[in-house]
Scaffold this motif. Structure first.
Motif, mmCIF file in Angstrom:
data_model
loop_
_atom_site.group_PDB
_atom_site.id
_atom_site.type_symbol
_atom_site.label_atom_id
_atom_site.label_comp_id
_atom_site.label_asym_id
_atom_site.label_seq_id
_atom_site.Cartn_x
_atom_site.Cartn_y
_atom_site.Cartn_z
ATOM 1 N N ASP A 239 -0.553 -6.665 -26.218
ATOM 2 C CA ASP A 239 0.000 -7.105 -27.507
ATOM 3 C C ASP A 239 0.543 -8.528 -27.395
ATOM 4 O O ASP A 239 0.341 -9.371 -28.281
ATOM 5 C CB ASP A 239 1.107 -6.157 -27.958
ATOM 6 C CG ASP A 239 0.582 -4.807 -28.441
ATOM 7 O OD1 ASP A 239 -0.640 -4.699 -28.710
ATOM 8 O OD2 ASP A 239 1.391 -3.865 -28.539
ATOM 9 N N HIS A 240 1.239 -8.806 -26.289
ATOM 10 C CA HIS A 240 1.770 -10.158 -26.078
ATOM 11 C C HIS A 240 0.627 -11.156 -25.884
ATOM 12 O O HIS A 240 0.664 -12.271 -26.424
ATOM 13 C CB HIS A 240 2.691 -10.171 -24.862
ATOM 14 C CG HIS A 240 3.274 -11.524 -24.556
ATOM 15 N ND1 HIS A 240 4.152 -12.165 -25.391
ATOM 16 C CD2 HIS A 240 3.074 -12.355 -23.497
ATOM 17 C CE1 HIS A 240 4.485 -13.333 -24.866
ATOM 18 N NE2 HIS A 240 3.843 -13.475 -23.714
ATOM 19 N N LEU B 84 1.211 2.277 -20.645
ATOM 20 C CA LEU B 84 2.201 1.743 -21.585
ATOM 21 C C LEU B 84 2.504 0.282 -21.284
ATOM 22 O O LEU B 84 2.632 -0.545 -22.197
ATOM 23 C CB LEU B 84 3.489 2.585 -21.511
ATOM 24 C CG LEU B 84 3.401 4.014 -22.061
ATOM 25 C CD1 LEU B 84 4.695 4.759 -21.761
ATOM 26 C CD2 LEU B 84 3.125 3.997 -23.561
ATOM 27 N N TRP B 85 2.637 -0.034 -19.997
ATOM 28 C CA TRP B 85 2.867 -1.424 -19.583
ATOM 29 C C TRP B 85 1.707 -2.307 -20.029
ATOM 30 O O TRP B 85 1.909 -3.400 -20.562
ATOM 31 C CB TRP B 85 3.028 -1.455 -18.063
ATOM 32 C CG TRP B 85 2.894 -2.817 -17.463
ATOM 33 C CD1 TRP B 85 3.876 -3.759 -17.319
ATOM 34 C CD2 TRP B 85 1.695 -3.410 -16.947
ATOM 35 N NE1 TRP B 85 3.366 -4.899 -16.731
ATOM 36 C CE2 TRP B 85 2.038 -4.706 -16.492
ATOM 37 C CE3 TRP B 85 0.391 -2.965 -16.809
ATOM 38 C CZ2 TRP B 85 1.097 -5.565 -15.922
ATOM 39 C CZ3 TRP B 85 -0.545 -3.816 -16.245
ATOM 40 C CH2 TRP B 85 -0.197 -5.089 -15.805
ATOM 41 N N ALA C 277 -0.457 -1.843 -22.488
ATOM 42 C CA ALA C 277 -0.482 -1.990 -23.944
ATOM 43 C C ALA C 277 0.511 -3.059 -24.402
ATOM 44 O O ALA C 277 0.193 -3.885 -25.274
ATOM 45 C CB ALA C 277 -0.174 -0.652 -24.607
ATOM 46 N N LYS C 278 1.699 -3.064 -23.810
ATOM 47 C CA LYS C 278 2.703 -4.068 -24.154
ATOM 48 C C LYS C 278 2.217 -5.472 -23.801
ATOM 49 O O LYS C 278 2.367 -6.423 -24.594
ATOM 50 C CB LYS C 278 4.011 -3.751 -23.433
ATOM 51 C CG LYS C 278 5.119 -4.752 -23.692
ATOM 52 C CD LYS C 278 6.368 -4.375 -22.904
ATOM 53 C CE LYS C 278 7.482 -5.402 -23.105
ATOM 54 N NZ LYS C 278 8.688 -5.064 -22.301
ATOM 55 N N ASN C 279 1.630 -5.613 -22.623
ATOM 56 C CA ASN C 279 1.144 -6.924 -22.202
ATOM 57 C C ASN C 279 -0.018 -7.403 -23.061
ATOM 58 O O ASN C 279 -0.136 -8.604 -23.351
ATOM 59 C CB ASN C 279 0.733 -6.879 -20.731
ATOM 60 C CG ASN C 279 1.891 -7.146 -19.792
ATOM 61 O OD1 ASN C 279 2.159 -8.284 -19.414
ATOM 62 N ND2 ASN C 279 2.611 -6.091 -19.425
ATOM 63 N N CYS D 219 5.447 -11.530 -17.731
ATOM 64 C CA CYS D 219 6.388 -10.508 -18.211
ATOM 65 C C CYS D 219 6.669 -10.622 -19.701
ATOM 66 O O CYS D 219 7.796 -10.408 -20.160
ATOM 67 C CB CYS D 219 7.702 -10.575 -17.431
ATOM 68 S SG CYS D 219 7.530 -10.287 -15.669
ATOM 69 N N CYS D 220 5.654 -11.010 -20.484
ATOM 70 C CA CYS D 220 5.769 -11.078 -21.947
ATOM 71 C C CYS D 220 6.861 -12.046 -22.402
ATOM 72 O O CYS D 220 7.526 -11.826 -23.426
ATOM 73 C CB CYS D 220 6.020 -9.694 -22.531
ATOM 74 S SG CYS D 220 4.713 -8.494 -22.186
#
Length: 513
Positions: free
Chosen positions: A250-251, A243-244, A246-248, A197-198
């Protein structure tokens, strides 16, 4: 060369029983459950949340070796309330005891979690290995509503239960897997699952380096396909999943930088395939758009991370649990094969990590076929016996001391030899294909007496067999956290690294067994 493991097979004839005659309702549940002709009707008033409003029928599973139970019924519902607790709601389920591990199991058909719905099919599939439950083991089929309220009708005239051939017959696959020097020249890879979960930090990575780990399995997780319907949340879409992701990613790129700075490596784990949590929810096997998005996502990921020295491998799908027949080329094996081919189309040097079916348990390696490509690592998860490893886990309250079971356990036959027996299908797969094995998850709950001994025995076997491994999990949840113990006076968690679980893990990082 593409190869499907959904081989055509001739079973002769299916063994089927159907109809309403053998369903029964206990006296204490008659106010909630009744049979009227060919209808099973369940009514649980709003506000009642602890009633298991079931009808049941007994089934003998003693002749189900190397076969599969398939059950079906039609159902409609009104005003079903979604309970926040897991495993509540509409049920077509089988209750039985695993004959090998002694665990009580409750597989169930996928069903609506809340609201009202018109007539729909509920389908349950359960596969059995060489040793089926014994006659008289009190296996039961269950229809009804578990610990929530609402109105249901089941059409018992549509019900059937049959003995069927397995989804995945045992494979005769002699593929020998070759690996490049950059993989074979690496030291043994030992580490942990990340927080998920980043939430990983650079301090986490620094501490792991200090402890002696050189690998992290980074779980890209936390996607929930459905919000709380009582708060008006809408079902998620592929755009939400994008979107989820892409966020993961990046992390993941941030964590990868921290790892590369310390000469450590990452397994990138797509923990939540499109629009689902784990493979058990299975939409990816049955919805073409979701399956195709999984494949295209891995191509995009491979483009993004191509050439990064810290990537050990791409873990395509966490714990697939396909329990019914999938769309063509969308079963758990072919979907991973398609994703692997998409990755290799842009990065021929990438290392692929494939998982077995049935939650990636060891037994699935009995029918797992090797992919027709080199540089593939095969992953297994080890939580056997689950009655020990998971007591008090996953958010449950601390078990009472008189209910805890210990390891080793002479009465139950749990010792290091038992662990070897559970892992034997994986060991045979390794020998048959000359394959590298990665234990992506193993653990024992903080509450389990002897958890340190369990971890030490597991690690000792992994080391003996030459397997890479990552402990589940690091600083993610109380019940898996090896840096925490339970204060015997208060019953609350307190930080403490002078405990058997921590020592077993850190000694394992150092190759000590």
């Amino acid at each position: 060369m593409k190869k499907s493991i959904l081989l055509a097979c001739v079973w002769g004839c299916f063994s089927v029983f159907a109809g309403a005659g053998e369903w029964s309702v206990s006296k204490r549940l008659e106010k909630y459950v009744r049979i009227e002709g060919d209808r099973l009707i369940v009514d649980v008033p709003a506000g009642e949340t602890n009633v298991c409003a079931y009808a049941t029928r007994t089934i003998d599973l003693s002749d189900y070796a190397q076969s599969r139970l398939e059950a079906h019924v039609r159902c409609r519902g009104a005003d079903v309330v979604q309970d926040p607790r897991p495993a509540r709601g509409v049920k077509l389920s089988l209750h039985y005891t695993d004959p090998v591990t002694g665990e009580k199991l409750y597989p169930c058909a996928k069903a609506p979690e809340s609201g009202s719905f018109d007539w729909m099919d509920l389908d349950l599939g359960v596969s059995f290995g060489e040793v089926p439950p014994a006659a008289g083991s009190k296996a039961r089929l269950v229809l009804g509503l578990q610990q929530t309220s609402g109105h249901l009708e089941f059409d018992l005239s549509s019900f059937f239960c049959r003995k069927a051939p397995p989804l995945f017959p045992n494979q005769d696959n002699a593929r020998l897997v070759a690996y490049p020097d950059r993989i074979t020249s690496l030291p043994r890879m030992r580490g942990v699952m990340g927080r998920g979960c980043c939430r990983n930090t650079e301090q986490d990575i620094e501490d792991l380096k200090t402890y002696g780990a050189n690998l992290i399995r980074l779980q890209m997780n936390g996607f929930q396909s459905k919000g709380n319907s009582r708060k008006g949340a809408k079902a998620k879409t592929l755009a939400d999943w994008d979107l989820w992701l892409a966020k993961n990613l990046d992390h993941a790129e941030q964590v990868l930088g921290w790892l590369e700075k310390r000469d450590m490596m990452m397994v990138l784990d797509l923990h939540n395939p499109p629009l689902q949590g784990y493979g058990k929810d299975g939409d990816v096997f049955y919805v073409q758009a979701y399956a195709d998005r999984l494949v295209s996502a891995w191509r995009e990921i491979a483009i993004r991370f191509k050439g990064r020295k810290g990537i050990y491998g791409y873990d395509i799908m966490n714990e697939p649990a396909q329990t019914r027949r999938a769309l063509p080329d969308c079963d758990y094996w072919n979907l991973q094969r398609r994703a692997a081919e998409a990755i290799r189309s842009v990065d021929p040097e990438a290392t692929i990590i494939v998982e077995g079916n049935d939650w990636d348990g060891p037994a699935s390696f009995g029918y797992l076929a090797a992919l027709d490509m080199d540089n593939v690592i095969y992953q297994v998860h080890m939580y056997r016996p689950g009655a020990f490893t998971h007591q008090g886990a996953n958010g449950a309250a601390r078990p009472s001391l008189d209910r805890l079971v210990s390891y080793p356990n002479k009465k139950r036959g749990w010792d290091k030899e038992y662990l070897r027996q559970q892992l034997e299908p994986v060991r045979q797969f390794q020998k048959r294909h000359k394959a590298k094995i990665f234990v992506g998850e193993f653990s024992a709950c903080i509450y389990g007496p002897g958890a340190g001994d369990y971890l030490a025995d597991c690690i000792s076997i992994f080391e003996e067999y030459g397997w890479d491994w990552t402990y589940h999990s690091f600083r993610e949840a109380l019940w898996w956290n090896v840096e925490t113990v339970i204060d015997e006076q208060t019953g609350k968690p307190v930080p403490n690294t002078d405990n058997p679980r921590f020592h077993a893990l850190v000694n394992g990082f150092k190759g000590q067994r």
